[in-house]
Design a protein around this motif. Structure first.
Motif, PDB file in Angstrom:
ATOM      1  N   ALA A   2     -50.895  65.307  75.643  1.00 25.44           N
ATOM      2  CA  ALA A   2     -51.600  64.043  75.765  1.00 25.44           C
ATOM      3  C   ALA A   2     -51.488  63.526  77.185  1.00 25.44           C
ATOM      4  N   GLY A   3     -52.381  62.618  77.544  1.00 26.19           N
ATOM      5  CA  GLY A   3     -52.280  61.953  78.828  1.00 26.19           C
ATOM      6  C   GLY A   3     -53.274  62.481  79.826  1.00 26.19           C
ATOM      7  N   SER A   4     -53.440  61.735  80.920  1.00 23.96           N
ATOM      8  CA  SER A   4     -54.364  62.118  81.969  1.00 23.96           C
ATOM      9  C   SER A   4     -53.845  63.328  82.702  1.00 23.96           C
ATOM     10  N   ARG A   5     -54.765  64.049  83.351  1.00 27.67           N
ATOM     11  CA  ARG A   5     -54.377  65.213  84.121  1.00 27.67           C
ATOM     12  C   ARG A   5     -54.680  64.973  85.592  1.00 27.67           C
ATOM     13  N   LEU A   6     -53.833  65.563  86.440  1.00 29.57           N
ATOM     14  CA  LEU A   6     -54.149  65.594  87.849  1.00 29.57           C
ATOM     15  C   LEU A   6     -55.211  66.650  88.069  1.00 29.57           C
ATOM     16  N   ASN A   7     -55.965  66.523  89.153  1.00 28.52           N
ATOM     17  CA  ASN A   7     -56.831  67.635  89.491  1.00 28.52           C
ATOM     18  C   ASN A   7     -55.994  68.721  90.148  1.00 28.52           C
ATOM     19  N   ALA A   8     -56.592  69.867  90.438  1.00 28.73           N
ATOM     20  CA  ALA A   8     -55.837  71.009  90.921  1.00 28.73           C
ATOM     21  C   ALA A   8     -55.628  70.998  92.426  1.00 28.73           C
ATOM     22  N   ALA A   9     -56.013  69.914  93.126  1.00 30.51           N
ATOM     23  CA  ALA A   9     -55.741  69.820  94.553  1.00 30.51           C
ATOM     24  C   ALA A   9     -54.233  69.792  94.755  1.00 30.51           C
ATOM     25  N   PRO A  10     -53.675  70.677  95.582  1.00 29.29           N
ATOM     26  CA  PRO A  10     -52.217  70.784  95.701  1.00 29.29           C
ATOM     27  C   PRO A  10     -51.555  69.488  96.150  1.00 29.29           C
ATOM     28  N   VAL A  11     -50.441  69.157  95.504  1.00 26.63           N
ATOM     29  CA  VAL A  11     -49.599  68.046  95.917  1.00 26.63           C
ATOM     30  C   VAL A  11     -48.306  68.676  96.423  1.00 26.63           C
ATOM     31  N   GLY A 138     -46.644  49.741  96.231  1.00 25.26           N
ATOM     32  CA  GLY A 138     -45.229  49.524  95.969  1.00 25.26           C
ATOM     33  C   GLY A 138     -44.352  50.463  96.773  1.00 25.26           C
ATOM     34  N   ASP A 139     -43.088  50.595  96.331  1.00 22.15           N
ATOM     35  CA  ASP A 139     -42.140  51.420  97.076  1.00 22.15           C
ATOM     36  C   ASP A 139     -41.847  52.734  96.357  1.00 22.15           C
ATOM     37  N   TRP A 140     -42.766  53.178  95.486  1.00 19.43           N
ATOM     38  CA  TRP A 140     -42.530  54.420  94.762  1.00 19.43           C
ATOM     39  C   TRP A 140     -43.837  55.177  94.556  1.00 19.43           C
ATOM     40  N   ASP A 141     -43.719  56.479  94.350  1.00 18.01           N
ATOM     41  CA  ASP A 141     -44.876  57.352  94.148  1.00 18.01           C
ATOM     42  C   ASP A 141     -44.891  57.989  92.760  1.00 18.01           C
ATOM     43  N   PHE A 142     -43.688  58.193  92.183  1.00 23.15           N
ATOM     44  CA  PHE A 142     -43.565  58.819  90.862  1.00 23.15           C
ATOM     45  C   PHE A 142     -42.519  58.063  90.054  1.00 23.15           C
ATOM     46  N   GLU A 143     -42.656  58.139  88.736  1.00 26.23           N
ATOM     47  CA  GLU A 143     -41.749  57.435  87.836  1.00 26.23           C
ATOM     48  C   GLU A 143     -41.409  58.331  86.652  1.00 26.23           C
ATOM     49  N   HIS A 158     -48.148  57.134  90.525  1.00 27.01           N
ATOM     50  CA  HIS A 158     -48.271  55.679  90.551  1.00 27.01           C
ATOM     51  C   HIS A 158     -49.503  55.173  89.817  1.00 27.01           C
ATOM     52  N   LEU A 159     -50.428  56.094  89.472  1.00 31.69           N
ATOM     53  CA  LEU A 159     -51.609  55.722  88.678  1.00 31.69           C
ATOM     54  C   LEU A 159     -51.410  56.003  87.188  1.00 31.69           C
ATOM     55  N   GLY A 160     -50.214  56.481  86.827  1.00 32.98           N
ATOM     56  CA  GLY A 160     -49.921  56.777  85.429  1.00 32.98           C
ATOM     57  C   GLY A 160     -50.361  58.155  84.977  1.00 32.98           C
ATOM     58  N   ARG A 161     -50.797  58.990  85.914  1.00 30.00           N
ATOM     59  CA  ARG A 161     -51.226  60.343  85.561  1.00 30.00           C
ATOM     60  C   ARG A 161     -50.017  61.266  85.415  1.00 30.00           C
ATOM     61  N   ILE A 162     -50.052  62.127  84.413  1.00 27.35           N
ATOM     62  CA  ILE A 162     -48.929  63.020  84.139  1.00 27.35           C
ATOM     63  C   ILE A 162     -48.802  64.076  85.217  1.00 27.35           C
ATOM     64  N   VAL A 163     -47.590  64.226  85.733  1.00 32.49           N
ATOM     65  CA  VAL A 163     -47.257  65.253  86.720  1.00 32.49           C
ATOM     66  C   VAL A 163     -46.538  66.411  86.032  1.00 32.49           C
ATOM     67  N   ALA A 164     -45.559  66.056  85.191  1.00 31.45           N
ATOM     68  CA  ALA A 164     -44.775  67.074  84.482  1.00 31.45           C
ATOM     69  C   ALA A 164     -44.184  66.459  83.223  1.00 31.45           C
ATOM     70  N   GLN A 165     -43.928  67.313  82.228  1.00 24.96           N
ATOM     71  CA  GLN A 165     -43.331  66.871  80.968  1.00 24.96           C
ATOM     72  C   GLN A 165     -42.146  67.755  80.619  1.00 24.96           C
ATOM     73  N   VAL A 166     -41.068  67.120  80.196  1.00 26.91           N
ATOM     74  CA  VAL A 166     -39.897  67.827  79.704  1.00 26.91           C
ATOM     75  C   VAL A 166     -39.922  67.738  78.183  1.00 26.91           C
ATOM     76  N   ILE A 167     -39.925  68.887  77.509  1.00 21.37           N
ATOM     77  CA  ILE A 167     -40.017  68.911  76.055  1.00 21.37           C
ATOM     78  C   ILE A 167     -39.047  69.939  75.485  1.00 21.37           C
ATOM     79  N   LEU A 168     -38.624  69.708  74.256  1.00 16.25           N
ATOM     80  CA  LEU A 168     -37.585  70.544  73.658  1.00 16.25           C
ATOM     81  C   LEU A 168     -38.136  71.731  72.889  1.00 16.25           C
ATOM     82  N   ASN A 169     -39.318  71.596  72.330  1.00 17.72           N
ATOM     83  CA  ASN A 169     -39.753  72.601  71.358  1.00 17.72           C
ATOM     84  C   ASN A 169     -41.150  73.126  71.625  1.00 17.72           C
ATOM     85  N   TYR A 170     -41.446  73.493  72.849  1.00 22.10           N
ATOM     86  CA  TYR A 170     -42.773  74.018  73.179  1.00 22.10           C
ATOM     87  C   TYR A 170     -42.955  75.388  72.530  1.00 22.10           C
TER      88      TYR A 170
END
Length: 212
Positions: A2-11, A138-143, A158-170
């Motif tokens: 779930a959640g928004s995706r970043l585009n594939a432009a490298p960060v 603000g003073d941050w880029d990721f949360e 900072h726009l609320g888009r998902i960068v990475a997810q930590v999950i237990l049971n993929y």
């Protein structure tokens, strides 16, 4: 997912070498402190090729110091917690991540603030990059959102888009779950080395494999 995706432009924060155009699922296996000095190994699914090795104080011999290495053992990212009386009294404990250039010279690529008092207990863990990525928001880029000890948390920009997810049971049956093995889903174009620098700090903050 779930959640928004970043585009594939490298960060690229540590290196564009670790920015994949596709979503990547990586497996984290924590190492026993009593045998190997702790830390964790990150492998690629389904090949099980080692992508990163993360060392903590059990290997490095220093509290508040972490090292992210590539699969061959070369140093990619040194992460240090700022110490001192001022830091002990501050509402936030600060960490800095340093990358290495081709001559081995360190430069700061990110800073992380860890809540360090009862007033800041409910505050989010936030990360700023060098240079800044958020365009002055603000003073941050990721949360970090969610609970890392439960292996259920998300890194967002900072726009609320998902960068990475930590999950237990993929893709794992319930009976096979183990807190020593979990999964990290990294979105397209996101620097995987940076993501695991942040996860190394979370691991240490919550007294897991990199802590002593």
């Amino acid at each position: 997912m779930a959640g928004s995706r970043l585009n594939a432009a490298p960060v690229a924060i540590v290196s564009k070498q670790y920015c994949s155009p596709e979503q990547v699922v990586l497996t984290v296996r924590q190492r026993p402190q009593t045998v190997t000095g702790g830390g964790f190994v990150v492998t690629e699914d389904p090949t099980q090729k080692v992508v990163f090795r993360v060392e903590g104080c059990g290997v490095l011999g220093s509290q508040g110091e972490l090292m992210v290495r590539d699969g061959d053992g070369a140093a990619l990212l040194l992460v240090r917690r700022k110490e001192g009386v001022v830091q002990a009294l501050s509402i936030n404990r600060k960490w800095k991540g340093y990358s290495f250039d081709y001559e081995g010279v360190k430069k700061v690529v990110f800073k992380l603030k860890e809540p360090n008092s009862c007033w800041a207990r409910n505050s989010a863990i936030r990360i700023s990059t060098e240079p800044r990525r958020s365009g002055g928001a603000g003073d941050w880029d990721f949360e970090v959102q969610g609970r890392f000890p439960d292996k259920c948390c998300t890194v967002v920009d900072h726009l609320g888009r998902i960068v990475a997810q930590v999950i237990l049971n993929y893709g794992v049956e319930k009976g096979m779950r183990s807190m020593d093995v979990y999964y990290v889903v990294v979105k397209p174009g996101v620097d995987q080395a940076f993501v695991f620098g942040v996860i190394a700090v979370l691991d240490n903050i919550y007294g897991e494999s990199t802590a002593c």
